[in-house]
Design a protein around this motif. Structure first.
Motif, PDB file in Angstrom:
ATOM      1  N   GLY A   1       0.667  -1.074  -0.055  1.00  0.00           N
ATOM      2  CA  GLY A   1      -0.109   0.210  -0.077  1.00  0.00           C
ATOM      3  C   GLY A   1       0.842   1.354  -0.104  1.00  0.00           C
ATOM      4  N   MET A   2       1.800   1.246   0.820  1.00  0.00           N
ATOM      5  CA  MET A   2       2.884   2.427   0.795  1.00  0.00           C
ATOM      6  C   MET A   2       3.416   2.913  -0.501  1.00  0.00           C
ATOM      7  SD  MET A   2       3.396   4.239   3.548  1.00  0.00           S
ATOM      8  CE  MET A   2       5.121   4.696   3.138  1.00  0.00           C
TER       9      MET A   2
ATOM     10  N   ALA B   1     -11.378   2.212   8.595  1.00  0.00           N
ATOM     11  CA  ALA B   1     -11.461   0.705   8.019  1.00  0.00           C
ATOM     12  C   ALA B   1     -10.974   0.727   6.499  1.00  0.00           C
ATOM     13  CB  ALA B   1     -12.677  -0.113   8.124  1.00  0.00           C
ATOM     14  N   ALA B   2      -9.981  -0.235   6.226  1.00  0.00           N
ATOM     15  CA  ALA B   2      -9.529  -0.109   4.846  1.00  0.00           C
ATOM     16  C   ALA B   2      -9.900  -1.587   4.290  1.00  0.00           C
ATOM     17  CB  ALA B   2      -8.261  -0.113   4.693  1.00  0.00           C
ATOM     18  N   GLN B   3     -10.123  -1.752   2.893  1.00  0.00           N
ATOM     19  CA  GLN B   3      -9.996  -2.989   2.294  1.00  0.00           C
ATOM     20  C   GLN B   3      -8.817  -3.601   2.408  1.00  0.00           C
ATOM     21  OE1 GLN B   3     -11.416  -2.295  -1.762  1.00  0.00           O
ATOM     22  NE2 GLN B   3     -13.798  -1.750  -1.049  1.00  0.00           N
ATOM     23  N   PRO B   4      -8.621  -4.897   2.633  1.00  0.00           N
ATOM     24  CA  PRO B   4      -7.310  -5.584   2.770  1.00  0.00           C
ATOM     25  C   PRO B   4      -6.626  -5.708   1.372  1.00  0.00           C
ATOM     26  CG  PRO B   4      -9.151  -7.228   2.982  1.00  0.00           C
ATOM     27  CD  PRO B   4      -9.906  -5.675   2.950  1.00  0.00           C
ATOM     28  N   THR B   5      -6.532  -4.573   0.570  1.00  0.00           N
ATOM     29  CA  THR B   5      -5.784  -4.850  -0.554  1.00  0.00           C
ATOM     30  C   THR B   5      -4.693  -3.747  -0.533  1.00  0.00           C
ATOM     31  OG1 THR B   5      -7.400  -3.427  -1.858  1.00  0.00           O
ATOM     32  CG2 THR B   5      -7.853  -5.625  -1.776  1.00  0.00           C
TER      33      THR B   5
ATOM     34  N   GLY C   1      -6.669  -0.415  -1.248  1.00  0.00           N
ATOM     35  CA  GLY C   1      -7.561  -0.091   0.008  1.00  0.00           C
ATOM     36  C   GLY C   1      -6.701   0.423   1.140  1.00  0.00           C
ATOM     37  N   MET C   2      -5.456  -0.280   1.409  1.00  0.00           N
ATOM     38  CA  MET C   2      -4.628   0.214   2.337  1.00  0.00           C
ATOM     39  C   MET C   2      -4.317   1.754   1.854  1.00  0.00           C
ATOM     40  SD  MET C   2      -4.051  -1.120   5.186  1.00  0.00           S
ATOM     41  CE  MET C   2      -5.136  -2.629   6.028  1.00  0.00           C
TER      42      MET C   2
END
Length: 321
Positions: A179-180, A277-281, A284-285
């Protein structure tokens, strides 16, 4: 322990735990008995055998385990254990054979204990689903312990600093790193707790994404350094696949630091609108971290008090005597 001693100085506490607990607790007069818990065999031996022996020798009124295991061999006194999560049954692939075998003791403990003290609604629902005979009550974690932290002047980061965790694979630090890589180049990431093979894999991943200079891996740090890193963060990410509560979430909220969690972990229901709350992708992150960094710090969050936790716990114990 600190809060209990502050509120009820006349109570006598006998504490069984590893040496670091004794060494870090330079407080009131507490009877410490040290026992190693780094390895499964030593930990389970202490919990199942030494615990009842100590209860008998010390003539304690009740036994409270802050872990999910309280020995069924404790007789003639009430016993309590704490339930945090049951992810070893929900996400079995995250645990080795020895860990899964050890955690089978959790079910035995929950079935035999006088009370299963659950730190959240989520923990209670999972406990009753898996151990239908368990006698459960909710005793939430406190979150105001950072009031004791002596962090001094916090470091001034030249660019936004995101902090996440990598001491276990369920923390999904790889997801945060991916995500970063989708964020602007002015952000940096600190991954706490990663070591050994996992740390090497994560460093390789960061390098492959062109983020080798942007991701720091300090490993496990001493408590004062941990406190400074958390208190000085611009965003804290807890990307776990499952969490019972997430103390780093409460610690960050205490300082008004925005927190990102994975929406499939269950913790967003506990902490509500105080977390993102983020989607675990990776995408999303990235989106959630960008929102958190744009939001910035707010006034310190309304975290729960350890005094409330101790008062409720002590009441449960007293009522059982």
């Amino acid at each position: 322990m600190r809060t209990w001693c502050e509120l009820y100085p006349a109570d006598e506490l006998v504490v069984l735990g590893p040496s670091w607990v004794r060494d870090s607790f330079a407080g009131p007069d507490v009877d410490f008995v040290t026992w190693p818990n780094e390895r499964v065999v030593a930990r389970s031996t202490g919990q199942m055998l030494l615990q009842p022996l100590l209860a008998a020798v010390k003539k304690v009124d009740a036994v409270v385990s802050l872990s999910p295991i309280v020995s069924p061999l404790v007789f003639a006194r009430p016993t309590f254990c704490f339930e945090h999560d049951w992810r070893h049954l929900k996400n079995k692939d995250e645990f080795g054979v020895a860990q899964r075998a050890y955690r089978k003791l959790w079910e035995l403990s929950a079935a035999r204990a006088t009370g299963c003290l659950c730190i959240s609604d989520k923990a209670e629902n999972e406990t009753l689903e898996l151990v239908r005979t368990a006698s459960t009550e909710i005793v939430p974690n406190g979150g105001d312990h950072p009031r004791r932290w002596e962090v001094g002047d916090l470091p001034v980061h030249p660019r936004p600093m995101v902090v996440t965790f990598g001491h276990h694979n369920n923390k999904r630090p790889d997801l945060v790193i991916r995500g970063m890589a989708k964020l602007p180049d002015n952000a940096a990431l600190t991954v706490l707790g990663a070591r050994g093979e996992l740390a090497a894999q994560l460093k390789s991943l960061a390098a492959s994404l062109g983020k080798e200079e942007d991701v720091l891996f300090p490993g496990f740090v001493e408590e004062p350094e941990y406190q400074r890193i958390i208190a000085g963060a611009d965003c804290v990410v807890v990307a776990s696949s499952d969490e019972g509560f997430g103390l780093p979430i409460a610690e960050a909220l205490y300082f008004g630091i925005p927190v990102v969690v994975a929406e499939d972990s269950g913790v967003s229901d506990m902490h509500g609108p105080d977390v993102i709350a983020a989607q675990p992708t990776p995408a999303g992150m990235a989106q959630a971290m960008a929102e958190a960094l744009a939001r910035g710090r707010t006034a310190s969050g309304g975290v729960s008090s350890w005094a409330d936790t101790v008062q409720l716990l002590r009441k449960k114990v007293a009522n059982s005597l």
